[in-house]
Design a protein around this motif. Structure first.
Motif, short mmCIF file in Angstrom:
data_model
loop_
_atom_site.label_atom_id
_atom_site.label_comp_id
_atom_site.label_asym_id
_atom_site.label_seq_id
_atom_site.Cartn_x
_atom_site.Cartn_y
_atom_site.Cartn_z
N ASP A 1 0.65 4.59 -4.97
CA ASP A 1 0.65 3.36 -5.54
C ASP A 1 -0.08 3.34 -6.41
O ASP A 1 -1.22 3.20 -5.12
N ARG B 1 -2.06 1.39 -7.98
CA ARG B 1 -3.42 -0.38 -7.75
C ARG B 1 -4.03 0.26 -6.30
O ARG B 1 -5.18 -0.38 -6.69
N TYR B 2 -3.34 1.04 -5.24
CA TYR B 2 -4.49 1.24 -4.29
C TYR B 2 -6.07 2.24 -4.84
O TYR B 2 -7.31 2.17 -4.57
N GLU C 1 -2.96 3.86 0.29
CA GLU C 1 -2.06 4.59 -0.13
C GLU C 1 -0.85 5.08 0.48
O GLU C 1 0.43 4.90 0.62
N ASP D 1 1.06 3.10 3.64
CA ASP D 1 1.91 1.90 2.63
C ASP D 1 3.24 2.95 1.71
O ASP D 1 4.18 2.72 2.21
N LEU E 1 -11.92 -2.82 -1.34
CA LEU E 1 -10.64 -1.51 -1.36
C LEU E 1 -9.48 -1.95 -0.31
O LEU E 1 -8.64 -2.21 -0.25
N ARG F 1 -7.85 -5.64 -0.01
CA ARG F 1 -7.12 -5.48 -0.88
C ARG F 1 -5.91 -5.16 -1.20
O ARG F 1 -4.52 -5.94 -0.27
N ASN F 2 -6.52 -3.80 -0.48
CA ASN F 2 -4.82 -2.32 0.07
C ASN F 2 -4.40 -3.15 1.38
O ASN F 2 -2.68 -3.17 0.78
N PHE G 1 -2.33 -5.37 -0.31
CA PHE G 1 -1.12 -5.48 -1.09
C PHE G 1 -0.38 -4.99 0.17
O PHE G 1 1.20 -4.93 0.04
N THR G 2 -0.34 -4.09 1.07
CA THR G 2 0.84 -3.91 1.44
C THR G 2 1.70 -4.40 2.85
O THR G 2 2.65 -4.29 2.95
#
Length: 820
Positions: free
Chosen positions: A184, A186-187, A192, A195, A234, A237-238, A241-242
């Protein structure tokens, strides 16, 4: 290892060309042939002398120059897009591979088709301390390597499956990488790989940690120049997301609010500020509060704001991932390792962490799906087809879908060992049955269960209906000898039972593509082929799937003599033809008996053995075909000499001994609609035992036998053709040898693990049919009167008395009592 295999290794360079060139030098020493290894280097717009120096390497590498810094995730995706390998390796540019790094991983990927990716064992540059020996994930979404910094254990590492591998050194099947959409982007960097590994596991692939695949990693403080607060931004945020993309609905509802709260507490703790300073009671005399905000204080707030900003795209990604997932959270959770890992010793942070953990249910593993399977056959040492199917469903869902399974029989349960719970509830015992219905998340049934229990008809649970046996078509043949009004009533009743099931079910299983098309027509007639079910599933595979009867992956083993030299009339050197399973009125055993008599007269020493006549279900009477067959064999003078009947039923575990003493299998039937849509499960016994077979044309397996060279297909009711086919199968050695070889190939296609894969996939992520919430809510299915009601019994008794006389009424009463 196939010579066609190419491994593409992707390295991402950003102002680290010295390390990158060192890594390339070590890649040239891999123990794979040079033409199997492709090195792809992506320069992430370094802006220094990296590109000129990399160009000097010429054809040794595929150099990809990115016009901007895409981060690790984007750089890897760009590198894979320019690669050609069947397997893709990822190596940090500050890492060096052991010579066997790639070959050890590829060996596993080639040998184990279920492995989608390999995580390498990663050590520090000197090989003394651990960098990666496995993975773990906190409940709030941050992946970590639990053994990093430990001395390398002297006992070595063991193969295991992991949630994710480290992007510093790992391999992925190119096809899997493409299907998952890669990392991904966006990461940018951080998590990443977490995820990606999580998504890979959800899709049903295994991520194998292979300790023989070794790399060495030299860490650099890549984020130092940008500030630690940017790194934490980061990470925060990540992690969100995950979690949002990959957790199932139940777990996300429990965990996401707590993760958001912890992100803010972590930022406040890192900044060392006092969040109570904005309280209105502190306003007097302190107008400068918050005038200068530490950057660390912003990491959590900004991370959450970016999470909010990305929600439209994240919602789409989540919908796709969750709709395609094949593994439930309960199966993934053990790969998380220790989820209770705060990761910070700050006392203020730890106070908040404890408050959150104690207030939110974030540490408990997701509940396992509870599955109730209902069969109308008894469970014991002797199993007929429906019970065999239900038993294997229960075992496979326990092992493969990580479900809690109860197998409920309405006809009795013997004391037999099972890896799941066995229960017995007689038809009409609503209070007993309601306990099991309330327990279940998903209910799977076959036969008449819905008409036997009103609780099931009213249930709001997810219901899977197993319609592999077209009961209404069977009644066309089975009841045709009864008086016409009785015949019509039995067909109408059975059709109504099936219509009730088809109107209510969320997911349906049938035995062949023929059946699937037939049932789609019946479903269309009931209004189930509609926009709600079609919108996201244009093939309607999510409504009805082909899940044939299956066979064991364990080959049969001869444990004791049962026929040759054991049964009077069968010698050790006789040729034996076996009829596996029972004799029913829609079969044609009489033509077979005439054909066997012909072959024995020509050749001598040919024997036919009928494996079962007395069905293990007490409610299934002896069919008229059994008596006719015995009389025919007796009239021909071959009963108990050439033709033999087992007066009972062979135990399920014992059938292997009978099959392995036979030379051929046989199944003969009449030409009618039941044949067209049937799925003769006895054929699977012949497949399992590697028996060449002779079958009547017209059904699914006749097509398979002819197409794959498993035996001979003959016309219905043609005794001379059947005799010729049996003679060829028994005495033509070259033909037999070819058929046996073909059987070995086809057998693997019909193991239970393969045939029931659609059911396993559904139970891993069960869902109601698209039209049920709006269209077919509980209780709205067509009404079919309960078989247990007194009024119904009186009504049917009068009907049978008028149309069949007192003998038919007494026969029906006898059957009802035997079932109870």
């Amino acid at each position: 290892m196939s010579e066609r295999i190419t491994v593409s290794v992707v390295l991402v360079n950003f102002r680290g060309v010295d390390d990158t060139i060192t890594a390339i030098e070590h890649l040239s020493r891999l123990d794979l042939p040079a033409d199997q290894v492709e090195i792809v280097v992506v320069d992430n717009d370094s802006g220094d002398d990296s590109v000129p120096r990399l160009r000097e390497l010429g054809s040794r590498i595929v150099l990809v120059e990115s016009p901007e810094n895409l981060g690790f995730a984007g750089g890897c995706n760009l590198g894979v897009a320019h690669s050609s390998g069947e397997y893709v390796g990822f190596l940090n540019n500050d890492a060096r591979p052991d010579p066997s790094w790639a070959s050890a991983a590829v060996t596993v990927l080639e040998a184990e088709p279920g492995v989608g990716a390999v995580a390498s064992r990663v050590l520090d540059w000197e090989g003394k301390r651990v960098d990666y020996y496995g993975s773990a994930l906190t409940w709030f979404g941050m992946g970590y390597k639990p053994f990093t910094g430990d001395l390398v254990p002297t006992r070595g590492a063991e193969r295991t499956d992991v949630l994710f591998g480290t992007g510093a050194a790992m391999f992925v099947r190119r096809s899997v990488y493409d299907d998952l959409g890669g990392f991904d982007e966006r990461y940018f960097m951080f998590f990443e790989d977490v995820d990606f590994g999580w998504r890979l596991n959800l899709a049903g692939w295994r991520f194998a940690f292979v300790p023989e695949s070794v790399a060495y990693h030299r860490h650099h403080a890549s984020m130092t120049a940008f500030g630690s607060y940017r790194e934490w931004y980061l990470l925060e945020r990540n992690a969100l997301f995950t979690l949002y993309k990959n957790l199932g609905d139940e777990a996300l509802t429990r965990i996401l609010p707590a993760a958001l709260a912890l992100s803010i507490r972590r930022s406040v703790a890192a900044a060392g500020t006092d969040s109570s300073s904005l309280d209105i009671r502190h306003a007097a005399g302190d107008e400068t509060v918050g005038a200068e905000v530490p950057r660390n204080l912003l990491t959590g707030m900004y991370a959450i704001d970016r999470f909010v900003g990305e929600l439209p795209a994240l919602v789409q990604d989540r919908a796709r991932i969750q709709s395609e997932r094949k593994v439930p959270d309960a199966s993934i959770w053990p790969l998380f390792g220790s989820v209770d890992a705060p990761g910070d010793g700050n006392s203020y942070y730890m106070e908040g962490y404890e408050n959150i953990v104690n207030s939110f249910d974030v540490l408990s593993s997701p509940p396992r799906t509870k599955v109730l399977i209902i069969t109308g056959d008894p469970i014991g040492a002797r199993l007929a087809g429906p019970a065999i199917r239900a038993w294997n469903m229960a075992g496979l869902l326990t092992a493969e879908a990580d479900a809690d399974v109860r197998l409920l029989s309405t006809q009795g349960v013997a004391s037999v060992p099972a890896p799941f719970e066995l229960v017995h509830v007689a038809p009409g015992r609503e209070r007993e049955f309601s306990v099991h219905e309330a327990w279940a998340d998903v209910i799977i049934f076959q036969g008449h269960a819905m008409s036997s229990f009103s609780t099931l008809r009213r249930s709001k649970k997810i219901i899977v209906v197993d319609v592999y046996d077209p009961m209404h078509l069977e009644q066309l043949e089975q009841a045709k000898e009864l008086p016409r009004p009785v015949w019509e009533a039995q067909v109408a009743d059975t059709t109504a039972v099936l219509n009730q099931q088809l109107a209510r079910g969320d997911f349906f299983l049938c035995a062949s593509e023929r059946q699937r098309l037939f049932y789609l027509g019946q479903l269309a007639g009931l209004g189930r082929v509609n926009p709600a079910n079609y919108a996201d599933d244009p093939d309607l595979d999510g409504l009805i799937a082909v899940a044939p009867f299956g066979l064991s992956e364990t080959p049969p083993r001869h444990e004791r003599g049962v026929l040759r030299g054991k049964l009077d009339g069968i010698g050790r050197d006789d040729k034996i033809v076996i009829w596996s399973g029972g004799i029913y009125d829609w079969f044609d055993p009489e033509t077979l008996i005439r054909a066997i008599a012909m072959v024995d007269e020509r050749r001598g020493g040919v024997r036919l053995f009928f494996q079962g006549t007395k069905h293990p279900h007490p409610g299934v009477p002896e069919m008229a075909a059994v008596g006719r067959s015995r009389r025919l064999a007796e009239d021909l003078g071959i009963l108990d000499s050439v033709v033999h009947f087992n007066e009972s039923w062979v135990e399920y575990a014992d059938r292997q001994n009978y099959l392995l003493e036979a030379d051929a299998g046989v199944s003969t039937h009449f030409a009618h609609i039941e044949t067209t849509f049937s799925f003769r499960t006895r054929i699977l016994d012949y497949l399992w035992a590697g028996l060449p077979m002779v079958v009547t044309e017209g059904d699914h397996f006749a097509e398979l036998v002819a197409e794959r060279g498993l035996g001979i297909v003959v016309p219905a009711a043609d005794a001379p053709a059947l005799a010729d086919a049996l003679e060829k199968v028994l005495f033509d050695d070259a033909f037999r040898e070819e058929a046996v070889a073909n059987l070995a190939v086809v057998r693997d296609e019909y193991t239970w693990k393969r045939t029931l894969a659609p059911l396993v996939d559904f139970i891993r992520a069960p869902r109601p049919a698209g039209d049920r919430p709006a269209n077919v809510s509980a209780g709205s299915a067509p009404r079919v009167a309960s078989r247990s009601g007194l009024a119904r019994d009186i009504e049917r008794g009068v009907f049978y008395l008028r149309n069949g006389g007192i003998r038919l009424v007494l026969d029906k009463v006898r059957r009802r009592l035997s079932r109870r």
